[in-house]
Design a protein around this motif. Structure first.
Motif, PDB file in Angstrom:
ATOM      1  N   GLY A 105      -4.166  16.938  -7.420  1.00 28.37           N
ATOM      2  CA  GLY A 105      -4.027  18.030  -8.380  1.00 28.37           C
ATOM      3  C   GLY A 105      -4.283  17.602  -9.820  1.00 28.37           C
ATOM      4  N   HIS A 106      -3.988  16.326 -10.138  1.00 30.74           N
ATOM      5  CA  HIS A 106      -4.165  15.840 -11.521  1.00 30.74           C
ATOM      6  C   HIS A 106      -5.582  15.333 -11.782  1.00 30.74           C
ATOM      7  N   ILE A 107      -6.362  15.125 -10.740  1.00 31.98           N
ATOM      8  CA  ILE A 107      -7.680  14.502 -10.921  1.00 31.98           C
ATOM      9  C   ILE A 107      -8.782  15.305 -10.234  1.00 31.98           C
ATOM     10  N   GLY A 108      -8.645  16.618 -10.270  1.00 31.41           N
ATOM     11  CA  GLY A 108      -9.733  17.445  -9.770  1.00 31.41           C
ATOM     12  C   GLY A 108      -9.393  18.330  -8.587  1.00 31.41           C
ATOM     13  N   GLY A 109      -8.205  18.185  -8.043  1.00 30.88           N
ATOM     14  CA  GLY A 109      -7.824  18.978  -6.874  1.00 30.88           C
ATOM     15  C   GLY A 109      -7.073  20.239  -7.244  1.00 30.88           C
ATOM     16  N   PRO A 110      -6.823  21.083  -6.248  1.00 26.88           N
ATOM     17  CA  PRO A 110      -6.026  22.279  -6.495  1.00 26.88           C
ATOM     18  C   PRO A 110      -4.599  21.882  -6.879  1.00 26.88           C
ATOM     19  N   HIS A 111      -3.995  22.658  -7.768  1.00 28.04           N
ATOM     20  CA  HIS A 111      -2.643  22.340  -8.229  1.00 28.04           C
ATOM     21  C   HIS A 111      -1.627  22.678  -7.144  1.00 28.04           C
ATOM     22  N   THR A 112      -0.756  21.732  -6.857  1.00 28.39           N
ATOM     23  CA  THR A 112       0.234  21.918  -5.798  1.00 28.39           C
ATOM     24  C   THR A 112       1.407  22.755  -6.307  1.00 28.39           C
ATOM     25  N   ALA A 113       2.095  23.390  -5.353  1.00 33.62           N
ATOM     26  CA  ALA A 113       3.189  24.304  -5.706  1.00 33.62           C
ATOM     27  C   ALA A 113       4.382  24.102  -4.784  1.00 33.62           C
ATOM     28  N   LYS A 114       4.760  22.845  -4.578  1.00 30.88           N
ATOM     29  CA  LYS A 114       5.866  22.561  -3.660  1.00 30.88           C
ATOM     30  C   LYS A 114       7.218  22.874  -4.308  1.00 30.88           C
ATOM     31  N   PHE A 115       7.454  22.336  -5.518  1.00 30.37           N
ATOM     32  CA  PHE A 115       8.742  22.532  -6.184  1.00 30.37           C
ATOM     33  C   PHE A 115       8.625  23.300  -7.496  1.00 30.37           C
ATOM     34  N   ALA A 116       7.419  23.734  -7.836  1.00 25.28           N
ATOM     35  CA  ALA A 116       7.204  24.561  -9.023  1.00 25.28           C
ATOM     36  C   ALA A 116       5.916  25.327  -8.770  1.00 25.28           C
ATOM     37  N   ALA A 117       5.717  26.413  -9.489  1.00 29.18           N
ATOM     38  CA  ALA A 117       4.522  27.232  -9.267  1.00 29.18           C
ATOM     39  C   ALA A 117       3.256  26.424  -9.543  1.00 29.18           C
ATOM     40  N   ASP A 118       3.341  25.511 -10.508  1.00 26.90           N
ATOM     41  CA  ASP A 118       2.223  24.614 -10.803  1.00 26.90           C
ATOM     42  C   ASP A 118       2.802  23.251 -11.173  1.00 26.90           C
ATOM     43  N   VAL A 130       3.598  21.282 -14.825  1.00 27.22           N
ATOM     44  CA  VAL A 130       4.983  20.907 -15.154  1.00 27.22           C
ATOM     45  C   VAL A 130       5.066  19.417 -15.492  1.00 27.22           C
ATOM     46  N   LEU A 131       4.493  18.573 -14.650  1.00 23.02           N
ATOM     47  CA  LEU A 131       4.586  17.124 -14.885  1.00 23.02           C
ATOM     48  C   LEU A 131       3.832  16.718 -16.152  1.00 23.02           C
ATOM     49  N   GLU A 132       2.623  17.259 -16.340  1.00 24.24           N
ATOM     50  CA  GLU A 132       1.846  16.861 -17.522  1.00 24.24           C
ATOM     51  C   GLU A 132       2.503  17.362 -18.810  1.00 24.24           C
ATOM     52  N   HIS A 133       3.185  18.504 -18.721  1.00 22.97           N
ATOM     53  CA  HIS A 133       3.924  19.006 -19.883  1.00 22.97           C
ATOM     54  C   HIS A 133       5.104  18.090 -20.202  1.00 22.97           C
ATOM     55  N   PHE A 182     -12.211  20.962  -7.770  1.00 23.28           N
ATOM     56  CA  PHE A 182     -11.411  21.887  -6.963  1.00 23.28           C
ATOM     57  C   PHE A 182     -10.276  22.541  -7.759  1.00 23.28           C
ATOM     58  N   GLU A 183     -10.255  22.316  -9.081  1.00 23.41           N
ATOM     59  CA  GLU A 183      -9.127  22.788  -9.904  1.00 23.41           C
ATOM     60  C   GLU A 183      -8.831  24.263  -9.697  1.00 23.41           C
ATOM     61  N   ALA A 184      -9.892  25.045  -9.609  1.00 27.29           N
ATOM     62  CA  ALA A 184      -9.690  26.494  -9.553  1.00 27.29           C
ATOM     63  C   ALA A 184      -9.349  26.971  -8.146  1.00 27.29           C
ATOM     64  N   LEU A 194       0.837  -1.205   0.000  1.00 26.03           N
ATOM     65  CA  LEU A 194       0.000   0.000   0.000  1.00 26.03           C
ATOM     66  C   LEU A 194       0.867   1.248   0.000  1.00 26.03           C
ATOM     67  N   PHE A 195       0.608   2.125  -0.965  1.00 26.16           N
ATOM     68  CA  PHE A 195       1.233   3.446  -1.006  1.00 26.16           C
ATOM     69  C   PHE A 195       0.205   4.449  -0.479  1.00 26.16           C
ATOM     70  N   THR A 196       0.625   5.291   0.475  1.00 27.82           N
ATOM     71  CA  THR A 196      -0.352   6.204   1.087  1.00 27.82           C
ATOM     72  C   THR A 196      -0.348   7.592   0.441  1.00 27.82           C
ATOM     73  N   GLY A 197      -0.061   7.654  -0.850  1.00 28.22           N
ATOM     74  CA  GLY A 197      -0.200   8.917  -1.577  1.00 28.22           C
ATOM     75  C   GLY A 197       1.084   9.717  -1.700  1.00 28.22           C
ATOM     76  N   ASP A 198       1.015  10.762  -2.540  1.00 34.36           N
ATOM     77  CA  ASP A 198       2.206  11.554  -2.885  1.00 34.36           C
ATOM     78  C   ASP A 198       3.328  10.662  -3.427  1.00 34.36           C
ATOM     79  N   LEU A 199       2.968   9.863  -4.426  1.00 37.45           N
ATOM     80  CA  LEU A 199       3.998   9.093  -5.138  1.00 37.45           C
ATOM     81  C   LEU A 199       4.740   9.995  -6.124  1.00 37.45           C
ATOM     82  N   ILE A 200       4.149  11.146  -6.415  1.00 37.82           N
ATOM     83  CA  ILE A 200       4.663  12.010  -7.486  1.00 37.82           C
ATOM     84  C   ILE A 200       5.027  13.410  -6.986  1.00 37.82           C
ATOM     85  N   HIS A 201       5.713  14.134  -7.860  1.00 34.64           N
ATOM     86  CA  HIS A 201       6.100  15.545  -7.656  1.00 34.64           C
ATOM     87  C   HIS A 201       7.305  15.677  -6.731  1.00 34.64           C
TER      88      HIS A 201
END
Ligand SMILES: [Mn+2]
Length: 285
Positions: A102-115, A119-122, A174-176, A46-53
């Protein structure tokens, strides 16, 4: 995918918290899962989330507080997760973290980049990004096990009347919004973003779900884990921690843990890299 993942009452469960795109630690936890499968024939991961970014930094620009150096490989982590899930149907599970959200309906995170979502989807390009989102959409919000364990991404700070409050929670729309707004959203605001929960709030949350304690990540514990009250353990398997302090959890799903204090160092609380030298020793050569 159902919001609540129900784990079985038998077998071995390996639990990994925030990877933030660290492929090396992903490989290590998979190795531990493979060993558990070989030993018992009945293991879950089981991974408890934040596998990415994760950070995209050169080694000389890497600050100490980020722990062990690595380079973000979020796309590869999700690709390999999908392969692993297909290879072991019903045995490899993941929860949504605030970074997946952030990728599936949540607010976009800004930990290591403004969005970080943009960045990842690009980086991945449209087809690969859609493939990744399809994997993330299958993640649950909370996992529960008959052994007494409840799993969330952030702290179990949500106030819920029953399991239905989680089963019916919506992740889209929650995207916006900003992460500040979502904090006030009932149920998912706390589960995805809270860094701590008052002991009485955590106790009510886990008991409402039939559990006795909650395992989560989201925050960095430089020493690897922290036990709070009788119901909470915060675990740092990868991100923000040096190798020697990285910790994962291994549970007997057939057991019944009475409280978080039934988890023992060396049995349920284990080093990800038992042979790693402490950072202090390395710093002094
Ligand atoms: Mn998080």
């Amino acid at each position: 995918m159902a919001r609540v993942l129900h784990l079985p009452a038998r077998g071995r469960l390996i639990v990994c918290t925030d990877l933030q795109g660290c492929l090396r630690d992903f490989h290590r936890i998979v190795e531990l899962f493979d060993e558990a499968m070989a030993e018992t024939g009945d293991a879950h991961l089981l991974f408890t989330g934040d596998l990415i970014h994760g950070p995209h930094l050169d080694e000389q620009d890497w600050p100490d507080f980020l722990g062990e150096y690595y380079r973000d490989a979020s796309g590869e982590v999700i690709d390999e997760l999908a392969v692993l899930m297909a290879r072991h149907p019903g045995r490899v599970h993941a929860l949504v973290g605030n970074h997946e959200h952030g990728h599936i309906g949540g607010p976009h995170t800004a930990k290591f980049a403004a969005d970080e979502v943009a960045v990842l989807e690009h980086l991945l390009g449209p087809e690969h990004a859609e493939r990744m989102r399809a994997v993330l959409r299958e993640f649950a919000l909370v996992a529960i096990a008959p052994c007494g364990a409840v799993f969330t991404h952030g702290a179990p700070a949500a106030t819920i009347a029953s399991i239905r409050d989680i089963e019916e929670a919506r992740l889209d729309g929650f995207e916006a919004g900003s992460p500040i707004d979502i904090l006030d959203t009932p149920v998912i605001g706390a589960i995805l973003w809270a860094r701590s929960a008052e002991p009485d709030v955590a106790a009510r949350f886990v008991r409402t779900l039939g559990g006795t304690f909650c395992v989560y990540g989201h925050d960095v514990i430089p020493e690897g884990f922290e036990i709070i009250g009788d119901e909470q353990i915060v675990v740092s398997t990868s991100f923000g921690v040096f190798d020697a302090n990285k910790v994962y959890v291994s549970l007997d799903l057939a057991a019944r843990y009475r409280s978080v204090h039934d988890l023992r160092v060396g049995h349920e609380i284990l080093p990800l890299y038992p042979d790693a030298r402490p950072q202090r020793e390395r710093a002094h050569g």
